[in-house]
Design an enzyme around this catalytic site. Structure first.
Site, PDB file in Angstrom:
ATOM      1  N   GLY A  11      44.184  40.616  36.214  1.00  0.00           N
ATOM      2  CA  GLY A  11      43.443  41.777  36.708  1.00  0.00           C
ATOM      3  C   GLY A  11      44.146  42.357  37.924  1.00  0.00           C
ATOM      4  N   ARG A  72      47.171  40.624  30.628  1.00  0.00           N
ATOM      5  CA  ARG A  72      46.868  39.204  30.448  1.00  0.00           C
ATOM      6  C   ARG A  72      47.557  38.825  29.140  1.00  0.00           C
ATOM      7  NH1 ARG A  72      42.528  38.731  34.208  1.00  0.00           N
ATOM      8  NH2 ARG A  72      41.063  40.451  34.145  1.00  0.00           N
ATOM      9  N   GLY A 102      46.403  36.081  39.831  1.00  0.00           N
ATOM     10  CA  GLY A 102      45.368  35.090  40.102  1.00  0.00           C
ATOM     11  C   GLY A 102      45.616  33.786  39.359  1.00  0.00           C
ATOM     12  N   ASP A 103      44.549  33.070  39.044  1.00  0.00           N
ATOM     13  CA  ASP A 103      44.749  31.717  38.503  1.00  0.00           C
ATOM     14  C   ASP A 103      45.404  31.701  37.119  1.00  0.00           C
ATOM     15  OD1 ASP A 103      42.451  32.703  37.373  1.00  0.00           O
ATOM     16  OD2 ASP A 103      41.253  30.903  37.695  1.00  0.00           O
ATOM     17  N   GLY A 104      45.113  32.690  36.273  1.00  0.00           N
ATOM     18  CA  GLY A 104      45.751  32.755  34.958  1.00  0.00           C
ATOM     19  C   GLY A 104      47.263  32.942  35.113  1.00  0.00           C
ATOM     20  N   THR A 126      44.180  38.975  43.699  1.00  0.00           N
ATOM     21  CA  THR A 126      42.967  39.098  42.878  1.00  0.00           C
ATOM     22  C   THR A 126      41.801  39.466  43.784  1.00  0.00           C
ATOM     23  OG1 THR A 126      41.272  37.869  41.645  1.00  0.00           O
ATOM     24  CG2 THR A 126      42.748  36.551  42.984  1.00  0.00           C
ATOM     25  N   ASP A 128      38.887  38.477  43.394  1.00  0.00           N
ATOM     26  CA  ASP A 128      37.851  37.439  43.346  1.00  0.00           C
ATOM     27  C   ASP A 128      37.874  36.461  44.529  1.00  0.00           C
ATOM     28  OD1 ASP A 128      37.230  38.586  40.925  1.00  0.00           O
ATOM     29  OD2 ASP A 128      38.351  37.113  39.747  1.00  0.00           O
ATOM     30  N   ASP A 130      39.269  33.650  44.616  1.00  0.00           N
ATOM     31  CA  ASP A 130      38.967  32.312  44.088  1.00  0.00           C
ATOM     32  C   ASP A 130      40.202  31.414  44.015  1.00  0.00           C
ATOM     33  OD1 ASP A 130      40.205  33.816  42.154  1.00  0.00           O
ATOM     34  OD2 ASP A 130      38.907  33.193  40.512  1.00  0.00           O
ATOM     35  N   ARG A 163      12.301  51.669  45.642  1.00  0.00           N
ATOM     36  CA  ARG A 163      12.677  50.905  44.448  1.00  0.00           C
ATOM     37  C   ARG A 163      13.323  49.556  44.775  1.00  0.00           C
ATOM     38  NH1 ARG A 163      15.003  55.951  40.845  1.00  0.00           N
ATOM     39  NH2 ARG A 163      13.096  56.237  39.665  1.00  0.00           N
ATOM     40  N   ARG A 172      34.188  37.063  38.984  1.00  0.00           N
ATOM     41  CA  ARG A 172      34.284  36.043  37.923  1.00  0.00           C
ATOM     42  C   ARG A 172      33.338  34.878  38.229  1.00  0.00           C
ATOM     43  NH1 ARG A 172      38.059  35.983  33.847  1.00  0.00           N
ATOM     44  NH2 ARG A 172      39.443  37.388  34.944  1.00  0.00           N
ATOM     45  N   ALA A 187      21.158  42.823  51.980  1.00  0.00           N
ATOM     46  CA  ALA A 187      20.439  42.547  50.729  1.00  0.00           C
ATOM     47  C   ALA A 187      19.299  41.565  50.976  1.00  0.00           C
ATOM     48  CB  ALA A 187      21.402  41.975  49.696  1.00  0.00           C
ATOM     49  N   HIS A 253      34.400  47.984  37.314  1.00  0.00           N
ATOM     50  CA  HIS A 253      35.822  48.078  37.660  1.00  0.00           C
ATOM     51  C   HIS A 253      36.136  48.994  38.836  1.00  0.00           C
ATOM     52  CE1 HIS A 253      36.143  45.958  33.869  1.00  0.00           C
ATOM     53  NE2 HIS A 253      37.345  45.623  34.231  1.00  0.00           N
TER      54      HIS A 253
HETATM   55  O1  F6P Z   1      39.703  38.678  38.091  1.00  0.00           O
HETATM   56  C1  F6P Z   1      39.386  39.982  38.431  1.00  0.00           C
HETATM   57  C2  F6P Z   1      38.243  40.498  37.588  1.00  0.00           C
HETATM   58  O2  F6P Z   1      37.986  41.836  37.976  1.00  0.00           O
HETATM   59  C3  F6P Z   1      36.966  39.666  37.643  1.00  0.00           C
HETATM   60  O3  F6P Z   1      36.204  39.919  38.799  1.00  0.00           O
HETATM   61  C4  F6P Z   1      36.292  40.087  36.368  1.00  0.00           C
HETATM   62  O4  F6P Z   1      35.450  39.053  35.900  1.00  0.00           O
HETATM   63  C5  F6P Z   1      37.453  40.309  35.426  1.00  0.00           C
HETATM   64  O5  F6P Z   1      38.604  40.496  36.225  1.00  0.00           O
HETATM   65  C6  F6P Z   1      37.303  41.477  34.499  1.00  0.00           C
HETATM   66  O6  F6P Z   1      38.386  41.471  33.627  1.00  0.00           O
HETATM   67  P1  F6P Z   1      38.794  42.706  32.694  1.00  0.00           P
HETATM   68  O7  F6P Z   1      39.402  43.758  33.562  1.00  0.00           O
HETATM   69  O8  F6P Z   1      39.767  42.116  31.746  1.00  0.00           O
HETATM   70  O9  F6P Z   1      37.527  43.186  32.051  1.00  0.00           O
END
Ligand code: F6P
Length: 323
Positions: A11, A72, A102-104, A126, A128, A130, A163, A172, A187, A253
């Site tokens: 991503g 990916r 990222g991790d992938g 990334t 995330d 993470d 509301r 993720r 929040a 996105h």
């Molecule tokens: O890892 C980044 C991320 O945006 C995550 O937050 C999300 O779960 C995922 O990628 C969405 O992936 P894609 O763009 O393939 O829908």
């Protein structure tokens, strides 16, 4: 090292371009030839390399996305795919590979290194956050600010109509974006996978808020939340609170786009530089990261397997302040 290649994979994240610029220009400074690889590991497999010099990365430090494009790659998960990729690296004489993602992305880099011995270094990109071995990943700060701006806007309309909004943010399996954007936007509750959330607790928070006269609320929900998704949460809440006027918003996105923040540009510049100098020092199968403002290298295996802990204090603070 004499010739390196650099790719962006997985991503996309704001600041990937700034990291690419730093890699290309640091390589140029040290007289290292540098090739950009298009579309992540797919470009490595297809031999889609592009020679890059300082001018190839002009005016991109402020651009979101990645000019190299990202993917990916399924084929890189196969031995045959990686063999093709390696053959292209040998043909060009590539002796070091910088993988921004990222991790992938890091899992692919690690296997590639272990199979063929080619030197690899990771740069965490990334939204995330993470990845272990760095306080922040490139893109996280920008995504956080994008989410915060969007939630602020939702608050305007939530307040006008009395509301309740359930807002889903990305991340993720990690709750970093949810926790920090939720705290920053006041929040009422923040639901994240790292915490054992319960409907009872959420409903108690609604009741307590009602008692103080709160007429509208925002609940930020991480996309990886295990309890329920935003629509299910809205439905369950409506059953117990039939008077509530409830809406759901999924930010999606939009959180991945936009011009990188100053913090992300600085981080990307430092890590891109650190990736090249790390390769020059003979480092391999590691990730360049920033911890307590110091450039550090962490084995890729650890970066993927270990996890940065969620700061529990933030949950407590948000609970105290949200009422
Ligand atoms: O890892 C980044 C991320 O945006 C995550 O937050 C999300 O779960 C995922 O990628 C969405 O992936 P894609 O763009 O393939 O829908």
């Amino acid at each position: 090292v004499k010739k390196i290649a650099v790719l962006t994979s997985g991503g996309d994240a704001p600041g990937m371009n700034a990291a690419l610029r730093a890699v290309v220009r640091t390589a140029n400074y040290y007289d290292i030839e540098c090739y950009g690889v298009r579309e992540g590991y797919n470009g490595l497999i297809n031999g889609d390399f592009l020679k890059m010099g300082p001018r190839s990365v002009k005016n991109i430090i402020n651009q979101g996305g990645t000019i190299l494009k990202s993917a990916r790659s399924m084929e890189f998960k196969t031995k045959e795919g990686r063999q093709k990729a390696y053959d292209h690296c040998v043909r060009l004489g590539i002796d070091g590979l910088v993988c921004i993602g990222g991790d992938g992305t890091f899992t692919g880099a690690k296997i590639f290194n272990e199979e063929f011995g080619i030197r690899v270094i990771g740069v965490p990109g990334t939204i995330d956050n993470d990845i272990f071995g760095t306080d922040n990943t490139i893109g996280y700060d920008t995504a956080l600010n994008t989410a915060m701006d969007a939630i602020d806007k939702i608050r305007d309309t939530a307040t006008s109509h009395n509301r309740v909004f359930f807002v889903e943010v990305m991340g993720r399996d990690a709750g970093f974006i949810a926790l920090n954007s939720g705290l920053a936007t006041g929040a009422l509750d923040i639901l994240i996978p790292e915490r054992k959330d319960s409907i009872d607790e959420l409903f108690t928070n609604f009741r307590n808020a009602e008692k103080t006269g709160k007429a509208s609320s925002i609940v930020v929900v991480a996309e990886g939340e295990k309890l329920a998704n935003v629509y299910e949460l809205a439905e369950k809440t409506k059953k117990d609170f039939p008077d509530y006027d409830i809406r759901v918003a999924i930010l999606g996105h939009m959180q991945r786009g936009g011009s990188p923040s100053c913090a992300d540009r600085v981080l990307a510049s430092r890590l891109g530089y650190g990736a090249v100098t790390g390769l020059m020092e003979g480092k391999t199968n590691v990730m360049a990261g920033m911890r307590s403002n110091d450039l550090v290298y962490t084995p890729i295996e650890e970066a993927i397997k270990k996890h940065n802990e969620i700061n529990k204090d933030l949950l407590l603070i948000s609970k105290i302040l949200a009422i």
